[in-house]
Structure formats: C-alpha cells, structure tokens
Write a protein that holds these residues in place. Structure first.
Motif, PDB file in Angstrom:
ATOM      1  N   LEU A 155       0.845  -1.189   0.000  1.00 52.11           N
ATOM      2  CA  LEU A 155       0.000   0.000   0.000  1.00 52.11           C
ATOM      3  C   LEU A 155       0.887   1.247   0.000  1.00 52.11           C
ATOM      4  O   LEU A 155       1.872   1.322   0.748  1.00 52.11           O
ATOM      5  N   PHE A 156       0.512   2.227  -0.860  1.00 49.78           N
ATOM      6  CA  PHE A 156       1.256   3.473  -0.995  1.00 49.78           C
ATOM      7  C   PHE A 156       0.292   4.653  -0.958  1.00 49.78           C
ATOM      8  O   PHE A 156      -0.899   4.507  -1.247  1.00 49.78           O
ATOM      9  N   SER A 157       0.815   5.826  -0.675  1.00 48.78           N
ATOM     10  CA  SER A 157       0.061   7.065  -0.787  1.00 48.78           C
ATOM     11  C   SER A 157       0.427   7.760  -2.084  1.00 48.78           C
ATOM     12  O   SER A 157       1.610   7.843  -2.432  1.00 48.78           O
ATOM     13  N   PRO A 158      -0.547   8.319  -2.821  1.00 44.83           N
ATOM     14  CA  PRO A 158      -0.202   9.105  -4.008  1.00 44.83           C
ATOM     15  C   PRO A 158       0.690  10.300  -3.684  1.00 44.83           C
ATOM     16  O   PRO A 158       1.413  10.776  -4.558  1.00 44.83           O
ATOM     17  N   ASP A 159       0.635  10.787  -2.444  1.00 44.63           N
ATOM     18  CA  ASP A 159       1.496  11.901  -2.044  1.00 44.63           C
ATOM     19  C   ASP A 159       2.954  11.485  -1.934  1.00 44.63           C
ATOM     20  O   ASP A 159       3.851  12.327  -2.032  1.00 44.63           O
ATOM     21  N   ASP A 160       3.200  10.193  -1.717  1.00 47.79           N
ATOM     22  CA  ASP A 160       4.560   9.663  -1.614  1.00 47.79           C
ATOM     23  C   ASP A 160       4.539   8.223  -2.098  1.00 47.79           C
ATOM     24  O   ASP A 160       4.625   7.287  -1.310  1.00 47.79           O
ATOM     25  N   PRO A 161       4.386   8.021  -3.416  1.00 45.42           N
ATOM     26  CA  PRO A 161       4.167   6.669  -3.946  1.00 45.42           C
ATOM     27  C   PRO A 161       5.413   5.800  -3.976  1.00 45.42           C
ATOM     28  O   PRO A 161       5.383   4.711  -4.542  1.00 45.42           O
ATOM     29  N   THR A 162       6.497   6.259  -3.388  1.00 48.50           N
ATOM     30  CA  THR A 162       7.732   5.468  -3.351  1.00 48.50           C
ATOM     31  C   THR A 162       8.050   4.955  -1.951  1.00 48.50           C
ATOM     32  O   THR A 162       9.105   4.369  -1.738  1.00 48.50           O
ATOM     33  N   THR A 163       7.152   5.180  -1.011  1.00 46.39           N
ATOM     34  CA  THR A 163       7.345   4.703   0.363  1.00 46.39           C
ATOM     35  C   THR A 163       6.192   3.788   0.743  1.00 46.39           C
ATOM     36  O   THR A 163       5.021   4.184   0.646  1.00 46.39           O
ATOM     37  N   ILE A 164       6.488   2.583   1.150  1.00 48.65           N
ATOM     38  CA  ILE A 164       5.458   1.616   1.514  1.00 48.65           C
ATOM     39  C   ILE A 164       4.792   2.026   2.823  1.00 48.65           C
ATOM     40  O   ILE A 164       5.464   2.213   3.850  1.00 48.65           O
ATOM     41  N   LEU A 165       3.464   2.181   2.799  1.00 51.37           N
ATOM     42  CA  LEU A 165       2.699   2.488   4.001  1.00 51.37           C
ATOM     43  C   LEU A 165       2.379   1.237   4.801  1.00 51.37           C
ATOM     44  O   LEU A 165       2.409   1.249   6.030  1.00 51.37           O
ATOM     45  N   ALA A 166       2.022   0.179   4.092  1.00 42.62           N
ATOM     46  CA  ALA A 166       1.613  -1.063   4.754  1.00 42.62           C
ATOM     47  C   ALA A 166       1.831  -2.213   3.793  1.00 42.62           C
ATOM     48  O   ALA A 166       1.864  -2.027   2.573  1.00 42.62           O
ATOM     49  N   GLN A 167       1.971  -3.405   4.351  1.00 43.15           N
ATOM     50  CA  GLN A 167       2.086  -4.596   3.515  1.00 43.15           C
ATOM     51  C   GLN A 167       1.535  -5.796   4.266  1.00 43.15           C
ATOM     52  O   GLN A 167       1.532  -5.824   5.505  1.00 43.15           O
ATOM     53  N   MET A 168       1.020  -6.758   3.514  1.00 37.10           N
ATOM     54  CA  MET A 168       0.560  -7.997   4.121  1.00 37.10           C
ATOM     55  C   MET A 168       1.768  -8.780   4.615  1.00 37.10           C
ATOM     56  O   MET A 168       2.802  -8.834   3.939  1.00 37.10           O
TER      57      MET A 168
END
Length: 325
Positions: A250-263
């Motif tokens: 999961l990423f944010s469009p504001d910072d699409p190169t940093t992972i927010l969350a993952q399974m």
C-alpha cells in the motif's frame, strides 16, 4: 491528486479463493502453446475479460496469446499469438505481459529475453490484436541490485503502470529481485529512479519474500485514494528450489515510493497439484487483475505450466484469525 478509481477496492484486497475448476487454461496443440500456458495479463473490453497470456512449446520461446470470456472463467482462445519475438532483444521469448488501458490505448509491458539479458519492453495497441513495439525501456538497469544475481548483464522485468496520473505524470512500478519505480509524461518514454534506490528489497529470512520480490499486476486506487499493488514473492529452499507466493503493498499518491503497509502473509500460495508440479514447481505467480461483475478476478500462472484464477466477491471478509495473523 488522483481520484478513487475503485470504490469497491480496499487494503487488504480479498479474501481471494482459488477457482475449484483450475486450471482454466492448459497447453494445447503441437505448436506455439503446446508445452506451457501461464502468467496472464488481464483487461475488461466490451463487457468481456481478455487475457493476454504467455505460452510456449518445448523450445521455451515464449509468445503472447489472447483469450476472451463472458464470465471470467471460461475462455475462447484466438488461434494465433498476438505478440511474438521479432527483434534481437527478444529472440528467445516475449514473456510475462502486464496490460492497462488508458484513453483507448492499451499499454503492454513484457520481458524480452535473448538468453543473456531479460529486458522490460513496451508495446501499444488500440485493439489488443495488433501491437506496435517500442523496445526495451531501461537498457542499463539491473533490478537484482543491490542483492545481485551473479550477472553484469542488464536485467529488468515486471512493469505495472498505474492507469491514472498523479499530478500530471504516470507512475510505473517495476522489477524482479527488488521493486523500483519510474515516471512518464506520455506513457512511452519512462524515467526510472536511480538503480541504487529500490523501494522494496527482499524481506528478512523466514518471511515469504526472502529470496526476491517482483511486481504483479497493474496497481489500483483504493476506496480511500491510496495505491494498492499486488506483488509476487519467493523463498529459496536449501535444495535450490524456489516457492512463489503473492503479497500486497500500500502506498500514498502523495509519496508513492514509500510503503505504508504490507501484508505479512501470502494471500495466494501453492496448494493444488498444478500449483506444486510443473516446469518450475511450487509457483503461484499473479499478473492479471480485473474487477468484473461485482467480483475481483486475479489470474496467475501455476508452476510455469498452466493458468489459474482466484476470485474475491465484494462483501466477503477475511476471517478474524486471518486478520490477526
């Protein structure tokens, strides 16, 4: 900013259940798809699901075939490949397609294989049958860095394009070994990040991506505007064999190169006979994802030999035990 493309998509996407009738496509005939049929891209066109799948004979020179379905399960195949090797950089295979449709044009990323380098390539079409090739996208890149794959030759695979722009530019995640990103103003010319700036590397020992991680289907925008990317992951066993499963990022469009969350556990993994026996055994490898008639369909290769599908009916939920793991 982007707008939510799928109000019925959220993280984690699922639960997906493998279709009881898998495989839905098997090898057939005695020519270009006689040995293996697997690793499909998917798109919805004219209220049908269209698969663009990898296939080859015993020579393992891959072509891209096309099949259509009115229900997402039962497919009718086009008799000839729609994309075949014609150039030196792909003379031993056009492999592992991913596809998106943007403003009436289909953008197909695939791997060109010349028995030395695997290179991520781009082709475009307006009808899914006739393709214009644009050549290798990142001819100097090696997506196995920083881990390394024992070769100095260029290596890039697995390009997945987000079909909606972010602040006027298009985003693509790509890579086998580690995962990287690139930007484009026109969807043809792409600028990758630095080769020393992966956004995801293999995960710690004992986890399901400790050998490599690789981009799966095209990313999607969830119901809260975040970017969801399905990915493939592998572990390497003591005997040298591998086991491929599937995760989500999961990423944010504001910072699409940093992972927010993952399974932290696979949502799809080898279970059936076809998943565990084949040209490369113990592989579930997802490359196609579509939302069709209130259901998500995830299409995947089974042990590099046959083609399966798993479905998630919107409204189904993960069990409490799954959510806690």
């Amino acid at each position: 900013m982007t707008q939510p493309a799928f109000p019925h998509a959220e993280f984690p996407l699922g639960p997906f259940v493998a279709h009881a009738g898998n495989p839905i496509l098997r090898p057939q005939g005695d020519t270009w798809e006689s040995a293996s049929v697997y690793n499909p891209a998917a798109v919805v066109k004219d209220d049908r699901v269209v698969l663009l799948y990898r296939a080859h004979a015993d020579d393992i020179v891959s072509h891209v075939g096309l099949a259509t379905s009115e229900d997402g399960i039962h497919f009718e195949r086009h008799p000839e490949p729609v994309l075949s090797p014609t150039e030196d950089y792909e003379k031993f295979g056009a492999e592992d397609p991913r596809v998106v449709e943007i403003d009436g044009t289909y953008y197909l990323t695939y791997t060109g294989w010349d028995q030395v380098s695997a290179q991520l390539c781009l082709a475009t079409s307006t009808d899914l049958y006739t393709w214009t090739k644009h050549g290798p996208m990142f001819p100097d890149f090696n997506t196995f860095l920083p881990v390394g794959n024992g070769s100095d030759a260029p290596w890039s695979k697995a390009g997945a394009i987000l079909p909606v722009p972010i602040n006027g530019r298009y985003l693509m995640y790509f890579g086998e070994g580690s995962i990287w990103y690139a930007w484009s103003d026109d969807l043809i010319h792409w600028t990758p990040c630095s080769n020393d700036e992966p956004i995801m590397v293999p995960t710690p020992p004992g986890t399901f991506g400790s050998f490599l991680v690789e981009v799966g289907p095209q990313p999607i925008i969830t119901n809260n505007g975040l970017i969801l990317l399905l990915h493939n992951a592998a572990v390497k066993n003591d005997d040298g064999t591998v086991r491929y499963t599937c995760g989500q990022l999961l990423f944010s469009p504001d910072d699409p190169t940093t992972i927010l969350a993952q399974m932290n556990r696979p949502w799809l993994e080898p279970q059936t006979y076809e998943d565990t026996h084949g040209l490369v055994s113990n592989v579930t490898f997802v490359e196609g994802l579509v939302f069709f008639r209130d259901t998500w369909f995830a299409y995947y290769g089974q042990s590099d030999s046959t083609l399966g599908v798993a479905t998630y009916k919107v409204g189904d939920t993960y069990a409490l035990k799954d959510a806690a793991e």
